[in-house]
Design a protein around this motif. Structure first.
Motif, short mmCIF file in Angstrom:
data_model
loop_
_atom_site.label_atom_id
_atom_site.label_comp_id
_atom_site.label_asym_id
_atom_site.label_seq_id
_atom_site.Cartn_x
_atom_site.Cartn_y
_atom_site.Cartn_z
N UNK A 110 0.62 -1.13 -0.06
CA UNK A 110 0.04 0.23 -0.15
C UNK A 110 0.85 0.95 0.02
N UNK A 111 1.84 1.33 0.61
CA UNK A 111 2.85 2.40 0.94
C UNK A 111 3.53 2.79 -0.86
N UNK A 112 3.79 1.54 -1.15
CA UNK A 112 4.43 1.63 -2.64
C UNK A 112 3.38 2.18 -3.57
N UNK A 113 2.13 1.87 -3.40
CA UNK A 113 1.16 2.53 -4.34
C UNK A 113 0.84 3.97 -4.11
N UNK A 114 0.79 4.24 -2.94
CA UNK A 114 0.76 5.70 -2.23
C UNK A 114 1.87 6.55 -3.26
N UNK A 115 3.10 6.05 -3.04
CA UNK A 115 4.12 6.78 -3.81
C UNK A 115 3.90 6.82 -5.28
N UNK A 116 3.48 5.63 -5.56
CA UNK A 116 3.37 5.40 -7.21
C UNK A 116 2.26 6.46 -7.66
N UNK A 117 1.28 6.84 -6.90
CA UNK A 117 0.15 7.90 -7.25
C UNK A 117 1.04 9.21 -7.54
N UNK A 118 1.99 9.58 -6.96
CA UNK A 118 2.49 10.80 -7.16
C UNK A 118 3.62 10.57 -8.37
N UNK A 160 -3.96 -14.28 -17.54
CA UNK A 160 -4.65 -13.84 -16.50
C UNK A 160 -3.34 -13.44 -15.42
N UNK A 161 -3.01 -14.36 -15.01
CA UNK A 161 -1.82 -14.39 -13.99
C UNK A 161 -0.76 -13.55 -14.41
N UNK A 162 -0.39 -13.59 -15.65
CA UNK A 162 0.88 -12.78 -16.13
C UNK A 162 0.49 -11.53 -16.09
N UNK A 163 -0.82 -10.85 -16.38
CA UNK A 163 -1.00 -9.65 -16.74
C UNK A 163 -1.17 -9.30 -15.14
N UNK A 164 -1.79 -9.95 -14.12
CA UNK A 164 -1.87 -9.53 -12.71
C UNK A 164 -0.64 -9.28 -12.48
N UNK A 165 0.56 -10.05 -12.32
CA UNK A 165 1.79 -9.63 -12.15
C UNK A 165 2.33 -8.58 -12.53
N UNK A 166 2.16 -8.35 -13.93
CA UNK A 166 2.56 -7.21 -14.52
C UNK A 166 2.07 -5.83 -13.90
N UNK A 167 0.97 -5.90 -13.71
CA UNK A 167 0.07 -4.78 -13.03
C UNK A 167 0.73 -4.17 -11.71
N UNK A 168 0.93 -5.17 -10.83
CA UNK A 168 1.51 -4.89 -9.60
C UNK A 168 2.97 -4.44 -9.73
N UNK A 178 -8.10 0.46 -7.75
CA UNK A 178 -6.72 1.06 -7.61
C UNK A 178 -5.88 1.88 -8.73
N UNK A 179 -6.60 1.50 -9.91
CA UNK A 179 -6.19 2.30 -10.76
C UNK A 179 -6.81 3.62 -11.13
N UNK A 180 -8.17 3.74 -10.70
CA UNK A 180 -8.60 4.93 -10.52
C UNK A 180 -8.07 5.99 -9.61
N UNK A 181 -7.66 5.37 -8.40
CA UNK A 181 -7.10 6.23 -7.36
C UNK A 181 -5.70 6.79 -7.99
N UNK A 182 -5.01 5.79 -8.40
CA UNK A 182 -3.70 6.28 -9.20
C UNK A 182 -3.83 7.23 -10.36
N UNK A 228 -4.34 10.21 -6.12
CA UNK A 228 -4.95 10.16 -4.88
C UNK A 228 -4.28 9.10 -3.89
N UNK A 229 -3.36 9.42 -3.22
CA UNK A 229 -2.28 8.43 -2.80
C UNK A 229 -2.92 7.83 -1.53
N UNK A 230 -3.95 8.45 -0.54
CA UNK A 230 -4.53 7.78 0.55
C UNK A 230 -5.29 6.69 -0.10
N UNK A 231 -6.07 6.99 -1.18
CA UNK A 231 -6.95 6.17 -1.66
C UNK A 231 -6.39 4.98 -2.47
N UNK A 232 -5.25 5.43 -2.94
CA UNK A 232 -4.33 4.25 -3.63
C UNK A 232 -3.69 3.13 -2.69
N UNK A 233 -3.31 3.56 -1.51
CA UNK A 233 -3.08 2.77 -0.36
C UNK A 233 -4.12 1.82 0.21
N UNK A 234 -5.28 2.42 0.54
CA UNK A 234 -6.40 1.68 1.06
C UNK A 234 -6.92 0.71 0.00
#
Length: 245
Positions: free
Chosen positions: A102-110, A136-144, A192-196, A200-206
């Motif tokens: 979640x902290x990585x996602x918050x940083x990524x948002x900015x 599907x699994x490969x795309x999920x890994x790529x997303x994160x 997650x994508x919409x928050x990014x 919106x860092x807090x929402x991305x983390x949540x």
């Protein structure tokens, strides 16, 4: 302490003291064994162990060298341990991931560029359309991976990659028994994508915390963890919906 462990400690001390710098070539086997007061067999075992840990790097015909000792390279050895973990250990790994991602996602948002956001959107669209489990699994890994990599910290990227290796099997197992799981995964990814996208860092983390917690919840209901035979479906086969983590 076993003889091999003592040998490892002596080589490590040479590195820590600066006698052996990153990138330095080890003395020849006989000289190093004499210098450290070790038998050649003990020294060889220590070198093999340190090579497996990416601390030493053998070069064919040119001896053995101290690696660059970059943290992200040393952390790669965690991947195997994460991949074979079961039960409580697997749950602990997910807990660590829930603390970090979640902290990585918050940083990524900015920090995500507009091009990277478009790439994430493409990944989500492709994962919606695919019918193959492997895709599907490969795309999920790529997303994160793309989200974490945008932070620009290779140590964090490697650590999270190692922590999520185990969950590749969790996706398959949960997907075989929970029909709505794939749709849930798509929904969580969209949030997650919409928050990014909104920076919106807090929402991305949540949103990311909720996403990983869903996998933790499933794992807690299966104390033994996924069985050893729970491997990805063979190429060319399709299966029911799968979760993502």
């Amino acid at each position: 302490m076993a003889v091999t462990d003592r040998a490892i400690e002596k080589i490590k001390d040479m590195i820590l003291s600066g006698v052996l710098q990153p990138g330095a070539r080890l003395p020849n086997e006989g000289d190093l064994a004499d210098q450290l007061g070790l038998s050649r067999n003990s020294l060889r075992e220590a070198v093999r162990a340190l090579t497996a840990m990416r601390i030493l790097v053998p070069k064919q015909g040119d001896g053995t060298y101290v690696s660059g000792l970059e943290p992200h390279l040393l952390l790669e050895t965690m991947a195997f341990a994460a991949d074979v973990s079961r039960g409580a250990t697997a749950a602990q790994l997910l807990q660590v991931r829930r603390l970090l991602e979640p902290q990585a996602a918050a940083l990524a948002a900015t920090r995500l560029t507009e091009e990277q956001l478009r790439e994430l959107r493409t990944i989500l669209d492709r994962s919606t359309e695919t019918t193959r489990m492997e895709d599907f699994v490969a795309l999920d890994i790529e997303f994160h991976r793309l989200i974490t990599d945008s932070v620009g910290n290779p140590v964090l990227s490697t650590l999270l990659s190692a922590l999520s290796t185990q969950t590749q099997r969790l996706r398959i197992v949960r997907g075989a028994h929970h029909a709505p799981a794939r749709q849930q995964a798509h929904h969580e990814h969209e949030v997650i994508w919409q928050a990014l996208s909104n920076r919106d860092a807090p929402l991305a983390a949540s949103a990311c915390a909720v996403h990983v917690a869903a996998v933790e919840e499933w794992l807690s209901s299966t104390p033994a963890g996924p069985p050893p035979q729970a491997e990805p479906f063979p190429v060319g086969m399709t299966a029911g919906p799968a979760t993502s983590v």
